[in-house]
Design a protein around this motif. Structure first.
Motif, PDB file in Angstrom:
ATOM      1  N   ILE A   5      11.240   6.501  47.069  1.00  0.00           N
ATOM      2  CA  ILE A   5      12.487   5.746  47.168  1.00  0.00           C
ATOM      3  C   ILE A   5      12.310   4.364  46.554  1.00  0.00           C
ATOM      4  O   ILE A   5      13.176   3.893  45.812  1.00  0.00           O
ATOM      5  CB  ILE A   5      12.968   5.675  48.629  1.00  0.00           C
ATOM      6  CG1 ILE A   5      13.389   7.077  49.074  1.00  0.00           C
ATOM      7  CG2 ILE A   5      14.105   4.674  48.786  1.00  0.00           C
ATOM      8  CD1 ILE A   5      13.782   7.190  50.511  1.00  0.00           C
ATOM      9  N   VAL A   9      14.475   2.882  43.448  1.00  0.00           N
ATOM     10  CA  VAL A   9      15.153   1.575  43.533  1.00  0.00           C
ATOM     11  C   VAL A   9      14.698   0.679  42.382  1.00  0.00           C
ATOM     12  O   VAL A   9      15.517   0.027  41.736  1.00  0.00           O
ATOM     13  CB  VAL A   9      14.916   0.915  44.909  1.00  0.00           C
ATOM     14  CG1 VAL A   9      15.359  -0.538  44.902  1.00  0.00           C
ATOM     15  CG2 VAL A   9      15.635   1.700  46.006  1.00  0.00           C
ATOM     16  N   ARG A  18      17.038  -5.418  44.340  1.00  0.00           N
ATOM     17  CA  ARG A  18      16.134  -4.410  44.910  1.00  0.00           C
ATOM     18  C   ARG A  18      15.878  -4.602  46.398  1.00  0.00           C
ATOM     19  O   ARG A  18      15.922  -3.635  47.165  1.00  0.00           O
ATOM     20  CB  ARG A  18      14.818  -4.392  44.136  1.00  0.00           C
ATOM     21  CG  ARG A  18      14.993  -3.860  42.730  1.00  0.00           C
ATOM     22  CD  ARG A  18      13.733  -3.961  41.915  1.00  0.00           C
ATOM     23  NE  ARG A  18      14.012  -3.572  40.541  1.00  0.00           N
ATOM     24  CZ  ARG A  18      13.279  -3.933  39.513  1.00  0.00           C
ATOM     25  NH1 ARG A  18      12.179  -4.662  39.693  1.00  0.00           N
ATOM     26  NH2 ARG A  18      13.624  -3.551  38.302  1.00  0.00           N
ATOM     27  N   ALA A  21      18.892  -3.516  48.335  1.00  0.00           N
ATOM     28  CA  ALA A  21      19.041  -2.055  48.330  1.00  0.00           C
ATOM     29  C   ALA A  21      18.088  -1.425  49.341  1.00  0.00           C
ATOM     30  O   ALA A  21      18.496  -0.563  50.134  1.00  0.00           O
ATOM     31  CB  ALA A  21      18.786  -1.498  46.926  1.00  0.00           C
ATOM     32  N   LEU A  25      19.113   0.682  52.801  1.00  0.00           N
ATOM     33  CA  LEU A  25      18.610   2.033  53.050  1.00  0.00           C
ATOM     34  C   LEU A  25      17.857   2.110  54.382  1.00  0.00           C
ATOM     35  O   LEU A  25      18.006   3.074  55.125  1.00  0.00           O
ATOM     36  CB  LEU A  25      17.719   2.494  51.898  1.00  0.00           C
ATOM     37  CG  LEU A  25      18.443   2.719  50.578  1.00  0.00           C
ATOM     38  CD1 LEU A  25      17.432   2.850  49.439  1.00  0.00           C
ATOM     39  CD2 LEU A  25      19.344   3.927  50.645  1.00  0.00           C
ATOM     40  N   ARG A  48      19.044   9.360  51.663  1.00  0.00           N
ATOM     41  CA  ARG A  48      18.839   8.081  50.958  1.00  0.00           C
ATOM     42  C   ARG A  48      18.818   8.282  49.444  1.00  0.00           C
ATOM     43  O   ARG A  48      19.443   7.532  48.696  1.00  0.00           O
ATOM     44  CB  ARG A  48      17.542   7.430  51.430  1.00  0.00           C
ATOM     45  CG  ARG A  48      17.621   6.873  52.829  1.00  0.00           C
ATOM     46  CD  ARG A  48      16.270   6.418  53.321  1.00  0.00           C
ATOM     47  NE  ARG A  48      16.386   5.815  54.636  1.00  0.00           N
ATOM     48  CZ  ARG A  48      15.401   5.771  55.523  1.00  0.00           C
ATOM     49  NH1 ARG A  48      14.216   6.299  55.231  1.00  0.00           N
ATOM     50  NH2 ARG A  48      15.589   5.211  56.688  1.00  0.00           N
ATOM     51  N   LEU A  52      21.385   6.891  46.579  1.00  0.00           N
ATOM     52  CA  LEU A  52      20.902   6.169  45.398  1.00  0.00           C
ATOM     53  C   LEU A  52      21.420   6.814  44.121  1.00  0.00           C
ATOM     54  O   LEU A  52      21.881   6.112  43.210  1.00  0.00           O
ATOM     55  CB  LEU A  52      19.370   6.138  45.391  1.00  0.00           C
ATOM     56  CG  LEU A  52      18.722   5.195  46.384  1.00  0.00           C
ATOM     57  CD1 LEU A  52      17.234   5.469  46.492  1.00  0.00           C
ATOM     58  CD2 LEU A  52      18.987   3.741  45.984  1.00  0.00           C
ATOM     59  N   ARG A  53      21.336   8.120  44.048  1.00  0.00           N
ATOM     60  CA  ARG A  53      21.813   8.828  42.851  1.00  0.00           C
ATOM     61  C   ARG A  53      23.289   8.522  42.598  1.00  0.00           C
ATOM     62  O   ARG A  53      23.699   8.241  41.472  1.00  0.00           O
ATOM     63  CB  ARG A  53      21.600  10.328  43.008  1.00  0.00           C
ATOM     64  CG  ARG A  53      22.010  11.105  41.785  1.00  0.00           C
ATOM     65  CD  ARG A  53      21.693  12.570  41.926  1.00  0.00           C
ATOM     66  NE  ARG A  53      21.847  13.218  40.634  1.00  0.00           N
ATOM     67  CZ  ARG A  53      21.471  14.451  40.385  1.00  0.00           C
ATOM     68  NH1 ARG A  53      20.893  15.182  41.321  1.00  0.00           N
ATOM     69  NH2 ARG A  53      21.659  14.972  39.201  1.00  0.00           N
ATOM     70  N   SER A  55      24.986   5.995  43.599  1.00  0.00           N
ATOM     71  CA  SER A  55      25.248   4.555  43.400  1.00  0.00           C
ATOM     72  C   SER A  55      25.135   4.137  41.939  1.00  0.00           C
ATOM     73  O   SER A  55      25.704   3.128  41.543  1.00  0.00           O
ATOM     74  CB  SER A  55      24.267   3.716  44.215  1.00  0.00           C
ATOM     75  OG  SER A  55      22.991   3.645  43.589  1.00  0.00           O
ATOM     76  N   LEU A  62      26.222   1.481  46.283  1.00  0.00           N
ATOM     77  CA  LEU A  62      25.277   1.954  47.289  1.00  0.00           C
ATOM     78  C   LEU A  62      25.845   1.736  48.691  1.00  0.00           C
ATOM     79  O   LEU A  62      25.792   2.641  49.535  1.00  0.00           O
ATOM     80  CB  LEU A  62      23.922   1.259  47.143  1.00  0.00           C
ATOM     81  CG  LEU A  62      22.859   1.683  48.160  1.00  0.00           C
ATOM     82  CD1 LEU A  62      22.536   3.166  48.039  1.00  0.00           C
ATOM     83  CD2 LEU A  62      21.595   0.839  47.977  1.00  0.00           C
TER      84      LEU A  62
END
Length: 95
Positions: A5, A9, A18, A21, A25, A48, A52-53, A55, A62
């Protein structure tokens, strides 16, 4: 937090976004999700990575995707293409 993850990010978000984010999460996309109070970290990671995908590297998106996961995280998995294969998220990296 799962190193995969953190890698995603880093690949997707601007350096200044970052930490935010990762914080989102950790705090909003885990045991606070409905029907997930007794889930494992692996289950959280699947959701999660799906958020992310979806976003596409946008912090605003996100937040929106995490809110959507709070309505029904199963829809999030479907939208990200992770619904039919419980390990699909393990093989996904942003291009």
């Amino acid at each position: 937090m799962n190193p995969k993850i953190e890698e995603i990010v880093t690949l997707m978000f601007a350096p200044g976004d970052r930490a935010a984010a990762i914080s989102l999460l950790k705090t909003r996309c885990g045991s606070t999700l409905p029907m997930m109070s007794h889930a494992t970290e692996d289950s959280f990671d699947r959701i999660r990575i799906a958020t992310l995908r979806l976003s596409r590297g946008s912090l605003v998106a996100l937040e929106r995707e995490i809110e959507g996961a709070h309505c029904d995280w199963r829809d999030t998995l479907v939208s990200a293409g992770f619904a039919h294969d419980v390990s699909a998220h393990l093989h996904w990296l942003p291009s």
